[in-house]
Design an enzyme around this catalytic site. Structure first.
Site, PDB file in Angstrom:
ATOM      1  N   GLY A  30       5.655  -2.266   6.734  1.00 18.14           N
ATOM      2  CA  GLY A  30       7.003  -2.743   6.981  1.00 18.14           C
ATOM      3  C   GLY A  30       7.792  -1.876   7.939  1.00 18.14           C
ATOM      4  O   GLY A  30       7.459  -0.725   8.213  1.00 18.14           O
ATOM      5  N   GLU A  31       8.858  -2.464   8.476  1.00 22.23           N
ATOM      6  CA  GLU A  31       9.824  -1.754   9.314  1.00 22.23           C
ATOM      7  C   GLU A  31      11.010  -1.384   8.424  1.00 22.23           C
ATOM      8  O   GLU A  31      11.796  -2.249   8.035  1.00 22.23           O
ATOM      9  CB  GLU A  31      10.282  -2.641  10.481  1.00 22.23           C
ATOM     10  N   GLU A  48       0.818  -1.202   0.000  1.00 26.28           N
ATOM     11  CA  GLU A  48       0.000   0.000   0.000  1.00 26.28           C
ATOM     12  C   GLU A  48       0.858   1.260   0.000  1.00 26.28           C
ATOM     13  O   GLU A  48       1.977   1.270   0.527  1.00 26.28           O
ATOM     14  CB  GLU A  48      -0.886   0.039   1.249  1.00 26.28           C
ATOM     15  N   ASN A  96      -5.984   5.152  14.370  1.00 29.97           N
ATOM     16  CA  ASN A  96      -6.902   4.938  13.255  1.00 29.97           C
ATOM     17  C   ASN A  96      -7.455   3.524  13.437  1.00 29.97           C
ATOM     18  O   ASN A  96      -6.744   2.537  13.213  1.00 29.97           O
ATOM     19  CB  ASN A  96      -6.150   5.064  11.925  1.00 29.97           C
ATOM     20  N   CYS A 103       3.356  -5.090  16.082  1.00 31.95           N
ATOM     21  CA  CYS A 103       2.821  -3.987  16.873  1.00 31.95           C
ATOM     22  C   CYS A 103       1.314  -4.145  17.038  1.00 31.95           C
ATOM     23  O   CYS A 103       0.597  -4.433  16.077  1.00 31.95           O
ATOM     24  CB  CYS A 103       3.154  -2.649  16.225  1.00 31.95           C
ATOM     25  N   CYS A 133      -2.186   1.936   8.171  1.00 28.80           N
ATOM     26  CA  CYS A 133      -1.213   1.040   7.557  1.00 28.80           C
ATOM     27  C   CYS A 133      -1.704  -0.406   7.479  1.00 28.80           C
ATOM     28  O   CYS A 133      -2.009  -1.018   8.500  1.00 28.80           O
ATOM     29  CB  CYS A 133       0.089   1.110   8.363  1.00 28.80           C
ATOM     30  N   CYS A 189      -1.307  -2.159  14.657  1.00 32.56           N
ATOM     31  CA  CYS A 189      -1.040  -2.084  13.220  1.00 32.56           C
ATOM     32  C   CYS A 189      -1.641  -3.264  12.467  1.00 32.56           C
ATOM     33  O   CYS A 189      -1.383  -4.428  12.805  1.00 32.56           O
ATOM     34  CB  CYS A 189       0.477  -2.032  12.980  1.00 32.56           C
ATOM     35  N   SER A 198       8.811   5.582  16.809  1.00 28.47           N
ATOM     36  CA  SER A 198       7.561   5.200  17.460  1.00 28.47           C
ATOM     37  C   SER A 198       7.909   4.350  18.676  1.00 28.47           C
ATOM     38  O   SER A 198       8.460   3.248  18.532  1.00 28.47           O
ATOM     39  CB  SER A 198       6.675   4.413  16.481  1.00 28.47           C
TER      40      SER A 198
END
Length: 355
Positions: free
Chosen positions: A167-168, A92, A298, A116, A341, A119, A222
């Site tokens: 992704g990280e 995305e 969100n 997380c 995300c 997420c 974060s």
């Protein structure tokens, strides 16, 4: 096995690739312009590049690596894109309208291994890293979308580009670093380093690689929790790096690039909205080159977590500001189109093929 993308080469390497098949360096500059200045998705569209050179490059490289599968536009103007990659995986990207410019939120991995709690991407785990060209082509597609349909009031300012999608990014640092070099290069996309930012959950090894690089981009950390126990509960994998260590590395990076690090704090009702947490964050950032962004959650489709009432977010902010910490509330855009995300991708995967 998939061939690498031509967009994964930095401009100087393009000239080397052309020279390797017996063509002069200036032909490489022609190819480079077709990649970055007038992006094409078909080899035949490189009209001033000789056929034998196009054929030689096509034997070693693929030209385009993502296809737009879905495009959604929110009431607030946010545009979200789902792309299908050459192996069928999906990622995305988002265009977010700001006051006088746009922000591109791009992905660095298919899925994510960080787990997380807040997420959607983390729910499916990590599938694979993106290669540099797959990252660069997200930006090219978003630029083309804005050219086809400009946003009112945005003018012709460069977009901000943030690695805050799926992704990280620091777990895929070599590809992220190379994609940034291509974006910044005057013969690439020509985007200022001041407009590029990496958002990370703070894995120690990744932060150390960033510190050891020559990148001068912005950094957002974060933290997830105001102490190590909270951090591990909200962000199980990044929580293996202590909060103190992550903050120390982020502060060291901020000092090196002379640019404040942003501390991102996701506001979750009943989880991350307590006054004592605000006081602990204030103690963590005191005297450091940091600012704090409070991000109302969100909400996810299949989760009961929610954002706190706005008055509680304001109270949280007041504690930090009273402690002398620059603190901002960042609006979450595109809630009506699943802009958080990984949500759009997760809906597709849950619904199944053709849904």
């Amino acid at each position: 096995m998939l061939k690498p993308l031509l967009h994964s080469l930095v401009p100087e390497e393009l000239e080397d690739a052309v020279a390797a098949v017996g063509q002069p360096a200036w032909r490489g500059r022609q190819v480079r312009d077709w990649l970055h200045r007038h992006p094409v998705r078909d080899w035949a569209a490189m009209s001033n590049v000789p056929g034998p050179l196009r054929h030689a490059l096509a034997e070693k490289y693929d030209l385009w690596g993502l296809v737009p599968t879905e495009r959604q536009v929110s009431r607030d103007g946010t545009r979200k894109f789902l792309f299908t990659l050459r192996d069928g995986a999906t990622v995305e990207s988002v265009i977010i309208p700001m006051n006088d410019h746009t922000t591109f939120c791009i992905s660095s991995q298919v899925g994510c291994a960080m787990a997380c709690r807040f997420c959607a991407t983390a729910r499916g785990g990590l599938v694979r890293n993106l290669e540099p060209g797959e990252i660069v082509q997200q930006v090219l597609h978003l630029l083309a979308d804005l050219q086809d349909e400009p946003m009112a009031g945005m003018g012709d300012r460069q977009p901000n580009v943030v690695f805050m999608g799926m992704g990280e990014p620091l777990d895929n640092f070599p590809a992220v670093e190379r994609s940034i070099l291509i974006m910044q290069h005057e013969a690439g996309l020509g985007i200022s380093r001041r407009r590029i930012r990496i958002s990370t959950s703070g894995p120690e090894e990744g932060l150390e690689m960033l510190l050891g690089s020559d990148l001068q981009v912005g950094l957002t950390l974060s933290i997830g929790g105001s102490d190590d126990q909270e951090r591990r509960r909200i962000m199980p994998v990044p929580g293996r790096t202590t909060l103190a260590r992550a903050a120390d590395l982020a502060a060291e990076y901020a000092a090196r690039v002379r640019r404040r690090t942003t501390i991102a704090w996701v506001m979750i009702e009943g989880r991350t909205d307590e006054p004592e947490q605000a006081r602990r964050i204030a103690a963590l950032v005191a005297g450091r080159p940091f600012k704090v962004n409070l991000i109302p959650l969100n909400p996810l489709d299949d989760d009961k977590l929610a954002s706190p009432p706005f008055q509680k977010i304001l109270a949280f902010q007041s504690i930090l500001k009273d402690a002398g910490v620059d603190t901002f509330i960042r609006a979450s855009g595109g809630q009506d189109i699943a802009a958080a995300c990984g949500q759009l991708r997760r809906r597709r995967l849950t619904a199944g093929p053709g849904k």
